[in-house]
Design a protein around this motif. Structure first.
Motif, PDB file in Angstrom:
ATOM      1  N   GLU A 328       0.819  -1.213   0.000  1.00 14.80           N
ATOM      2  CA  GLU A 328       0.000   0.000   0.000  1.00 14.80           C
ATOM      3  C   GLU A 328       0.853   1.263   0.000  1.00 14.80           C
ATOM      4  OE1 GLU A 328      -3.172  -0.009  -0.414  1.00 14.80           O
ATOM      5  OE2 GLU A 328      -3.273  -2.201  -0.388  1.00 14.80           O
ATOM      6  N   LEU A 329       2.136   1.136   0.325  1.00 14.89           N
ATOM      7  CA  LEU A 329       2.983   2.308   0.451  1.00 14.89           C
ATOM      8  C   LEU A 329       3.937   2.472  -0.724  1.00 14.89           C
ATOM      9  CD1 LEU A 329       3.591   4.663   2.376  1.00 14.89           C
ATOM     10  CD2 LEU A 329       5.311   3.224   3.489  1.00 14.89           C
ATOM     11  N   PHE A 330       4.337   1.357  -1.304  1.00 15.05           N
ATOM     12  CA  PHE A 330       5.328   1.422  -2.379  1.00 15.05           C
ATOM     13  C   PHE A 330       4.661   1.807  -3.693  1.00 15.05           C
ATOM     14  CE2 PHE A 330       8.096  -0.363   0.623  1.00 15.05           C
ATOM     15  CZ  PHE A 330       9.389  -0.280   0.137  1.00 15.05           C
ATOM     16  N   ARG A 331       5.196   2.857  -4.305  1.00 17.31           N
ATOM     17  CA  ARG A 331       4.733   3.340  -5.605  1.00 17.31           C
ATOM     18  C   ARG A 331       5.950   3.688  -6.449  1.00 17.31           C
ATOM     19  NH1 ARG A 331       1.164   5.345  -1.805  1.00 17.31           N
ATOM     20  NH2 ARG A 331      -1.053   5.013  -2.250  1.00 17.31           N
ATOM     21  N   VAL A 332       5.862   3.417  -7.715  1.00 21.77           N
ATOM     22  CA  VAL A 332       6.978   3.716  -8.606  1.00 21.77           C
ATOM     23  C   VAL A 332       7.247   5.214  -8.602  1.00 21.77           C
ATOM     24  CG1 VAL A 332       7.787   3.659 -10.993  1.00 21.77           C
ATOM     25  CG2 VAL A 332       6.539   1.715 -10.055  1.00 21.77           C
ATOM     26  N   GLY A 333       8.503   5.575  -8.369  1.00 24.27           N
ATOM     27  CA  GLY A 333       8.899   6.976  -8.369  1.00 24.27           C
ATOM     28  C   GLY A 333       8.843   7.642  -7.011  1.00 24.27           C
ATOM     29  N   ALA A 334       8.355   6.954  -5.965  1.00 22.13           N
ATOM     30  CA  ALA A 334       8.281   7.546  -4.631  1.00 22.13           C
ATOM     31  C   ALA A 334       9.685   7.840  -4.108  1.00 22.13           C
ATOM     32  CB  ALA A 334       7.541   6.608  -3.679  1.00 22.13           C
ATOM     33  N   SER A 335       9.845   8.949  -3.399  1.00 18.23           N
ATOM     34  CA  SER A 335      11.143   9.330  -2.841  1.00 18.23           C
ATOM     35  C   SER A 335      11.519   8.404  -1.695  1.00 18.23           C
ATOM     36  CB  SER A 335      11.108  10.784  -2.347  1.00 18.23           C
ATOM     37  OG  SER A 335      10.799  11.655  -3.419  1.00 18.23           O
ATOM     38  N   ALA A 336      12.808   8.110  -1.594  1.00 18.06           N
ATOM     39  CA  ALA A 336      13.264   7.163  -0.586  1.00 18.06           C
ATOM     40  C   ALA A 336      14.617   7.592  -0.040  1.00 18.06           C
ATOM     41  CB  ALA A 336      13.350   5.760  -1.174  1.00 18.06           C
ATOM     42  N   VAL A 337      14.979   7.000   1.087  1.00 14.41           N
ATOM     43  CA  VAL A 337      16.294   7.171   1.704  1.00 14.41           C
ATOM     44  C   VAL A 337      16.880   5.786   1.888  1.00 14.41           C
ATOM     45  CG1 VAL A 337      17.571   7.970   3.722  1.00 14.41           C
ATOM     46  CG2 VAL A 337      15.616   9.289   2.877  1.00 14.41           C
ATOM     47  N   ALA A 338      18.148   5.619   1.513  1.00 10.30           N
ATOM     48  CA  ALA A 338      18.809   4.313   1.617  1.00 10.30           C
ATOM     49  C   ALA A 338      20.049   4.448   2.480  1.00 10.30           C
ATOM     50  CB  ALA A 338      19.190   3.796   0.233  1.00 10.30           C
ATOM     51  N   VAL A 339      20.164   3.526   3.431  1.00 10.14           N
ATOM     52  CA  VAL A 339      21.337   3.459   4.311  1.00 10.14           C
ATOM     53  C   VAL A 339      21.909   2.053   4.186  1.00 10.14           C
ATOM     54  CG1 VAL A 339      22.222   3.705   6.644  1.00 10.14           C
ATOM     55  CG2 VAL A 339      20.276   5.107   5.886  1.00 10.14           C
ATOM     56  N   LEU A 340      23.155   1.950   3.733  1.00  9.05           N
ATOM     57  CA  LEU A 340      23.790   0.653   3.516  1.00  9.05           C
ATOM     58  C   LEU A 340      24.692   0.283   4.678  1.00  9.05           C
ATOM     59  CD1 LEU A 340      24.763   0.940  -0.270  1.00  9.05           C
ATOM     60  CD2 LEU A 340      22.637   0.142   0.762  1.00  9.05           C
ATOM     61  N   SER A 341      24.942  -1.004   4.823  1.00  8.89           N
ATOM     62  CA  SER A 341      25.795  -1.522   5.901  1.00  8.89           C
ATOM     63  C   SER A 341      26.835  -2.462   5.308  1.00  8.89           C
ATOM     64  CB  SER A 341      24.952  -2.242   6.957  1.00  8.89           C
ATOM     65  OG  SER A 341      23.978  -1.389   7.504  1.00  8.89           O
ATOM     66  N   PRO A 342      27.859  -1.912   4.652  1.00  7.27           N
ATOM     67  CA  PRO A 342      28.874  -2.786   4.045  1.00  7.27           C
ATOM     68  C   PRO A 342      29.628  -3.619   5.054  1.00  7.27           C
ATOM     69  CG  PRO A 342      29.033  -0.521   3.210  1.00  7.27           C
ATOM     70  CD  PRO A 342      28.110  -0.490   4.380  1.00  7.27           C
ATOM     71  N   ARG A 343      29.771  -3.119   6.307  1.00  8.45           N
ATOM     72  CA  ARG A 343      30.518  -3.853   7.322  1.00  8.45           C
ATOM     73  C   ARG A 343      29.843  -5.188   7.648  1.00  8.45           C
ATOM     74  NH1 ARG A 343      34.454  -2.542  10.837  1.00  8.45           N
ATOM     75  NH2 ARG A 343      34.395  -0.386  10.114  1.00  8.45           N
ATOM     76  N   GLU A 344      28.502  -5.209   7.627  1.00 11.08           N
ATOM     77  CA  GLU A 344      27.794  -6.443   7.904  1.00 11.08           C
ATOM     78  C   GLU A 344      28.085  -7.494   6.830  1.00 11.08           C
ATOM     79  OE1 GLU A 344      23.661  -6.012   8.594  1.00 11.08           O
ATOM     80  OE2 GLU A 344      23.883  -4.268   9.914  1.00 11.08           O
ATOM     81  N   THR A 345      28.216  -7.054   5.574  1.00 14.83           N
ATOM     82  CA  THR A 345      28.565  -7.983   4.504  1.00 14.83           C
ATOM     83  C   THR A 345      29.945  -8.560   4.718  1.00 14.83           C
ATOM     84  OG1 THR A 345      27.213  -6.684   2.980  1.00 14.83           O
ATOM     85  CG2 THR A 345      28.757  -8.243   2.004  1.00 14.83           C
ATOM     86  N   ALA A 346      30.915  -7.698   5.136  1.00 14.47           N
ATOM     87  CA  ALA A 346      32.272  -8.165   5.367  1.00 14.47           C
ATOM     88  C   ALA A 346      32.340  -9.147   6.531  1.00 14.47           C
ATOM     89  CB  ALA A 346      33.181  -6.970   5.626  1.00 14.47           C
ATOM     90  N   GLU A 347      31.546  -8.865   7.597  1.00 15.92           N
ATOM     91  CA  GLU A 347      31.549  -9.763   8.735  1.00 15.92           C
ATOM     92  C   GLU A 347      30.912 -11.100   8.400  1.00 15.92           C
ATOM     93  OE1 GLU A 347      29.612  -7.613  11.773  1.00 15.92           O
ATOM     94  OE2 GLU A 347      31.316  -6.258  12.188  1.00 15.92           O
ATOM     95  N   ASN A 348      29.848 -11.092   7.572  1.00 21.92           N
ATOM     96  CA  ASN A 348      29.184 -12.335   7.226  1.00 21.92           C
ATOM     97  C   ASN A 348      30.037 -13.186   6.297  1.00 21.92           C
ATOM     98  OD1 ASN A 348      26.929 -11.597   8.696  1.00 21.92           O
ATOM     99  ND2 ASN A 348      25.933 -10.625   6.963  1.00 21.92           N
ATOM    100  N   SER A 349      30.921 -12.542   5.501  1.00 31.93           N
ATOM    101  CA  SER A 349      31.751 -13.294   4.568  1.00 31.93           C
ATOM    102  C   SER A 349      32.946 -13.951   5.257  1.00 31.93           C
ATOM    103  CB  SER A 349      32.257 -12.375   3.462  1.00 31.93           C
ATOM    104  OG  SER A 349      33.050 -11.327   3.996  1.00 31.93           O
TER     105      SER A 349
END
Length: 350
Positions: A328-349
């Protein structure tokens, strides 16, 4: 005097604490930027298709409305099927007629084959008679030299030998004519294959009069109704794939070093910043179109990397797959904020 010296020292303490707190805050911000890159230059994206009929015709049924949620297999629109049903019936009737023609022609071919076989038998009989007449003539000619038979008998035998030879030649010519007269049904069989192909095309066109949803999705940009003439391969509306949602976030190239496919992400939509969604990096773009008037030399773009003596880092789109989208909330073109966690990928690998 002692109190006067102590007072300036006490007044310097809040200033020192403020400076220390500022440095700590700055260090935390830098650490956060290094370990959790974020951007608000992002938008929601989903795959979509143009819903197009594959045949021409007037729309007789349109059971969907704009922004409606449809399920895979639901009827989206139906084109008038009568012309295509008539074409199918006509092709099937032609096939029936052609089958009758093939059967009748095959009977004629069978009769011609029998005649050719009979002509071959006549040849064999004429050949036997000619051989017998030739043998008789040779025997009589030997007896004539000794005076045991009359000349008249030899003449009769010679006449019979010529007659049987002529009959043999006639029989052979008739056999060739009978063999050449066998027509066959190959041409009609080839026509039958063509009609069968026409039937397949007519059945396919009849099937194309119905357009059904290939996946769960949302109807968008619907601006027509029943009665509109639909043109083949011309879009009627758009269907947004609501099964898979993405956030496309533009990150600075300086942030891409530790970002890779599978990197966890926290996502927020400006429509409701109180909700956090989880995702992971799907892929990183390998090219962007420079917007500062770059020129092309020998096939390679030359892009100015500084503006007013300030070096500006380029931004590259990072495609993030949303793991728990709100339909109900996701619509094409809606503005968003993205926060990535590369450290979690490194720890999981590890």
């Amino acid at each position: 005097m002692t109190e006067a010296i102590a007072t300036p020292r006490r007044s310097r303490l809040p200033v020192f604490l403020i400076v220390l707190l500022s440095f700590l805050t700055l260090g935390y911000v830098i650490w956060q930027m290094e370990n959790s890159p974020s951007t608000d230059d992002a938008y929601v994206y989903a795959d979509s298709i143009d819903v197009v009929p594959e045949v021409n015709g007037r729309i007789v049924e349109l059971p969907v409305h704009d922004n409606q949620l449809v399920r895979k297999g639901d009827l989206l629109l139906r084109v008038d099927a009568r012309p295509y049903q008539d074409a199918l019936d006509q092709a099937k009737a032609r096939l029936v007629t052609l089958d009758y023609q093939i059967a009748l022609t095959q009977r004629s071919v069978n009769a011609q084959t029998y005649e050719a076989a009979s002509a071959v038998a006549v040849i064999e009989r004429a050949r036997a008679q000619a051989k017998q007449a030739n043998d008789t003539l040779q025997r009589l000619e030997k007896l004539l030299a000794r005076g045991f038979v009359s000349v008249e008998a030899v003449d009769q035998a010679r006449t019979l030998q010529r007659s049987t030879a002529a009959e043999l030649n006639t029989a052979m010519l008739q056999a060739k004519r009978a063999s050449a007269g066998i027509s066959g049904v190959d041409a009609l069989v080839a026509q039958r294959a063509e009609v069968e192909a026409q039937i397949s095309i007519a059945e396919l066109n009849l099937e194309f009069t119905e357009v059904r949803a290939p996946f769960d999705g949302r109807v968008a940009s619907l601006r027509t109704t029943v009665g509109q003439f639909a043109t083949a391969n011309k879009a009627i509306f758009t269907l947004i794939n609501s099964r898979h949602w993405y956030v496309v976030a533009n990150f600075r190239e300086t942030d891409l070093r530790d970002i890779k496919a599978g990197t966890p992400a926290n996502l927020y939509l400006l429509g409701d910043t109180g909700k956090r969604f989880h995702g992971q990096v799907d892929s990183i773009s390998f090219g962007v179109l420079p917007d500062d008037g770059g020129t092309v030399v020998e096939g390679l773009p030359r892009v100015q990397r500084s503006i007013n003596w300030v070096r500006v880092s380029q931004r590259f789109p990072v495609k993030i797959s949303v793991l728990d989208p709100d339909p109900e909330l996701f619509r094409v073109g809606a503005s968003a904020v993205a926060v990535l966690s590369p450290r979690e990928t490194a720890e999981n690998s590890k």
